[in-house]
Design a protein around this motif. Structure first.
Motif, PDB file in Angstrom:
ATOM      1  N   TRP A 141     -14.648   7.017  -1.118  1.00  0.00           N
ATOM      2  CA  TRP A 141     -14.873   8.246  -0.364  1.00  0.00           C
ATOM      3  C   TRP A 141     -13.557   8.851   0.099  1.00  0.00           C
ATOM      4  N   ASN A 142     -12.656   8.020   0.629  1.00  0.00           N
ATOM      5  CA  ASN A 142     -11.373   8.537   1.124  1.00  0.00           C
ATOM      6  C   ASN A 142     -10.595   9.208  -0.009  1.00  0.00           C
ATOM      7  N   MET A 143     -10.591   8.595  -1.182  1.00  0.00           N
ATOM      8  CA  MET A 143      -9.874   9.168  -2.313  1.00  0.00           C
ATOM      9  C   MET A 143     -10.500  10.493  -2.738  1.00  0.00           C
ATOM     10  N   PHE A 144     -11.821  10.532  -2.785  1.00  0.00           N
ATOM     11  CA  PHE A 144     -12.538  11.755  -3.150  1.00  0.00           C
ATOM     12  C   PHE A 144     -12.307  12.847  -2.109  1.00  0.00           C
ATOM     13  N   ARG A 145     -12.435  12.483  -0.838  1.00  0.00           N
ATOM     14  CA  ARG A 145     -12.248  13.462   0.239  1.00  0.00           C
ATOM     15  C   ARG A 145     -10.816  13.996   0.266  1.00  0.00           C
ATOM     16  N   ASP A 146      -9.843  13.120   0.095  1.00  0.00           N
ATOM     17  CA  ASP A 146      -8.447  13.563   0.151  1.00  0.00           C
ATOM     18  C   ASP A 146      -8.146  14.595  -0.929  1.00  0.00           C
ATOM     19  N   ALA A 147      -8.802  14.465  -2.096  1.00  0.00           N
ATOM     20  CA  ALA A 147      -8.546  15.389  -3.198  1.00  0.00           C
ATOM     21  C   ALA A 147      -9.390  16.651  -3.119  1.00  0.00           C
TER      22      ALA A 147
END
Length: 567
Positions: free
Chosen positions: A338-344
């Motif tokens: 989720w963090n990786m998806f949200r950051d992008a």
């Protein structure tokens, strides 16, 4: 060992002039953007090399087992030179209405032990009038909950004699930790009669045949006799005909109970043949296409940020697939995904009351925040390019990590301080939890970590007891009760009830199916290959956008995800 060459040769942004779903096959398989995974000299690769296999024909002759065996003989294949696995495109139907996304493929062969020793990766060639690209596309189209290994006795034939570790006495392996990306690691054994462990270093140069452990480091398969080979270097040669086996992988299996529940729901709605399957109704994707043993600095050096920027944003392999697939719902597996998806893509995430950036209970807090129909979370994007409109609206659900079965037990969760208060205020209920054979209490490691009250068996009886004897305590516990498989299924049921997911009944005795996501697709039938099952959803017959249109959409998605980020 000869100086290896990459198969296929590394490339960056191949213009295949094909629809995006096919273009991804040619680009992801050959991608060499990240020099960490694909250094100019293959001998400098940080992991492997690992045993690999190939099909004997472009479309393999597979064994089709009954039911869902944990392990079975899949096909007769041929070994190839030991190698590092190529990047992976999505598993399953390219228009599946349900999608999962994790961080990146796991590198099972990296782990010391029996499973890692026998593990093997696809390494497709165009030898013998076959086509490597067809093999690759077919493999990932039909992959579901299985991955491959060779027979352990077959593998043992190719243990190198130099550097073998022989048991000095009877004993057992007690530890085999690999704590970083390096080729060297140590194992610990306890010889019978000894008062302490013996540490055995396993050292080699990067790119040379790796050491494998011929025992597990836990019982019962960790016991050896004097003179046994405990560890040795392995080099399985190319062009040897062999059986290739498939073994269920727990990560992929974790979604199966949810799909079974959804199938039962659909049958109750009159869809008597409903059988929702991973690989057919669920596409499985990763944010990063290349495999690693773990996702942290110890195993990736200082390359995490570079890899993410290359794969998630610059090449945007995952978002390109998502743009083409247009899933109705996307399950993001674990807080890190989720963090990786949200950051992008934060600028395209739509939720009335946004989730906390630092959730108190990690993925469980995010799970609760996204399964709520009163505050749903969506990924939304719309544009118009060259007069053609494009719209995407996908429900987002963040789940606990699929790799850990305990995450999916029915459970109550409380912060450390809340749990201490609960113990005092509801001592009789706490005493019941402590003595019950159906309950396991797992305290947090730190004072404010969440304590888990896991229901390990007979959930119905536990709730019956709580409602009868501890009703007031149950009121306190209920707001933080999780039954993840059931709650994930409830999301699918809600999407069906509101018409976002639909089921098409079969005609003239044909099996019905979960309706495919919107848009054309030619992945299974095109100018390069045609799979025997074709496309049962008639997607190749639908009008397709001009070649290159979806790539332009994906580029806009990446740009909008960054530029529209919330401050």
């Amino acid at each position: 060992m000869s100086n290896p060459q990459y198969n296929p040769p590394r490339a960056v942004n191949v213009d295949s002039k094909d629809p995006l779903e096919i273009d991804l096959v040619y680009n992801v398989r050959s991608c060499g953007t990240c020099k960490f995974f694909w250094p100019d000299n293959p001998l400098k690769q940080p992991y492997g090399p690992y045993p690999s296999f190939d099909f004997d024909s472009s479309i393999p002759k597979e064994n089709q087992p009954e039911g869902s065996p944990e392990d079975y003989l899949w096909l007769k294949g041929k070994t190839r030179e030991e190698a590092f696995p190529n990047g992976e495109v999505m598993d399953g139907c390219r228009k599946a209405p349900i999608m999962t996304i994790g961080i990146n493929p796991n590198m099972t062969a990296f782990a010391p032990g029996l499973q890692g020793t026998s593990w093997a990766y696809p390494n497709f060639t165009s030898d013998d009038k076959t086509d490597a690209w067809t093999k690759y596309a077919y493999y990932y189209r039909y992959r579901s909950v299985y991955q491959e290994h060779l027979d352990l006795d077959f593998v043992k034939q190719y243990l190198l004699p130099e550097g073998q570790i022989l048991a000095e006495k009877d004993g057992k392996v007690v530890s085999a930790e690999r704590t970083n990306q390096g080729p060297d690691y140590s194992i610990e054994v306890r010889y019978d009669g000894d008062s302490k462990n013996t540490v055995i270093p396993l050292n080699r140069k990067t790119g040379t045949p790796r050491y494998v452990l011929l025992y597990n480091h836990y019982g019962p398969d960790n016991v050896f006799k004097k003179g046994d080979v405990i560890a040795a270097r392995l080099n399985v040669p190319a062009d040897v005909s062999t059986d290739v086996y498939q073994e269920q992988i727990g990560y992929y299996e974790q979604f199966v109970p949810t799909l079974d529940m959804f199938s039962t729901f659909l049958k109750a709605k009159g869809m008597k043949d409903a059988d929702i399957q991973i690989g057919e109704d669920v596409g499985q994707l990763d944010m990063v296409a290349c495999a690693s043993p773990h996702w942290n600095e110890d195993y990736l050096g200082n390359q995490e940020e570079t890899i993410v920027n290359n794969c998630v944003s610059k090449n945007s392999w995952a978002i390109k697939q998502m743009v083409q697939t247009k899933p109705v719902v996307l399950y993001l597996v674990g807080e890190s995904s989720w963090n990786m998806f949200r950051d992008a893509f934060e600028g395209l995430i739509d939720q009335k009351y946004p989730m906390p950036k630092y959730p108190k209970d990690g993925a469980f807090t995010l799970f609760k925040e996204t399964i709520s129909d009163s505050n749903p979370c969506y990924f939304k994007f719309s544009t118009e390019i060259d007069g053609r409109k494009y719209e995407l609206s996908t429900r987002l659900i963040v789940t606990p990590h699929f790799s850990y079965n305990t995450n999916f037990l029915p459970q109550f969760r409380m912060s450390g301080s809340d749990f201490e208060s609960f113990k005092k205020d509801y001592a009789d209920c706490y005493a019941y939890f402590e003595q019950s054979k159906d309950i396991t209490i797992v305290p947090g490691e730190e004072s404010e970590d969440y304590t888990t009250i896991q229901i390990v068996s007979d959930t119905y009886a536990v709730f019956e007891q709580l409602e009868k004897q501890f009703a007031e305590a149950l009121k306190v516990l209920s707001p933080d009760y999780y039954n993840p498989h059931r709650q994930m299924a409830e999301v699918l049921e809600s999407l069906y009830d509101n018409g976002a997911l639909t089921y098409k009944k079969g005609n003239s005795g044909e099996k019905g199916y979960l309706t495919r996501a919107e848009g054309a697709c030619s992945f299974c039938v095109n100018d390069h290959w045609e799979f025997p099952l074709g496309c049962p959803y008639k997607k190749p017959e639908e009008p397709a956008p001009p070649v290159g249109f979806l790539k332009k959409v994906a580029a806009q998605v990446v740009a909008a995800g960054k530029t529209n980020q919330k401050k």
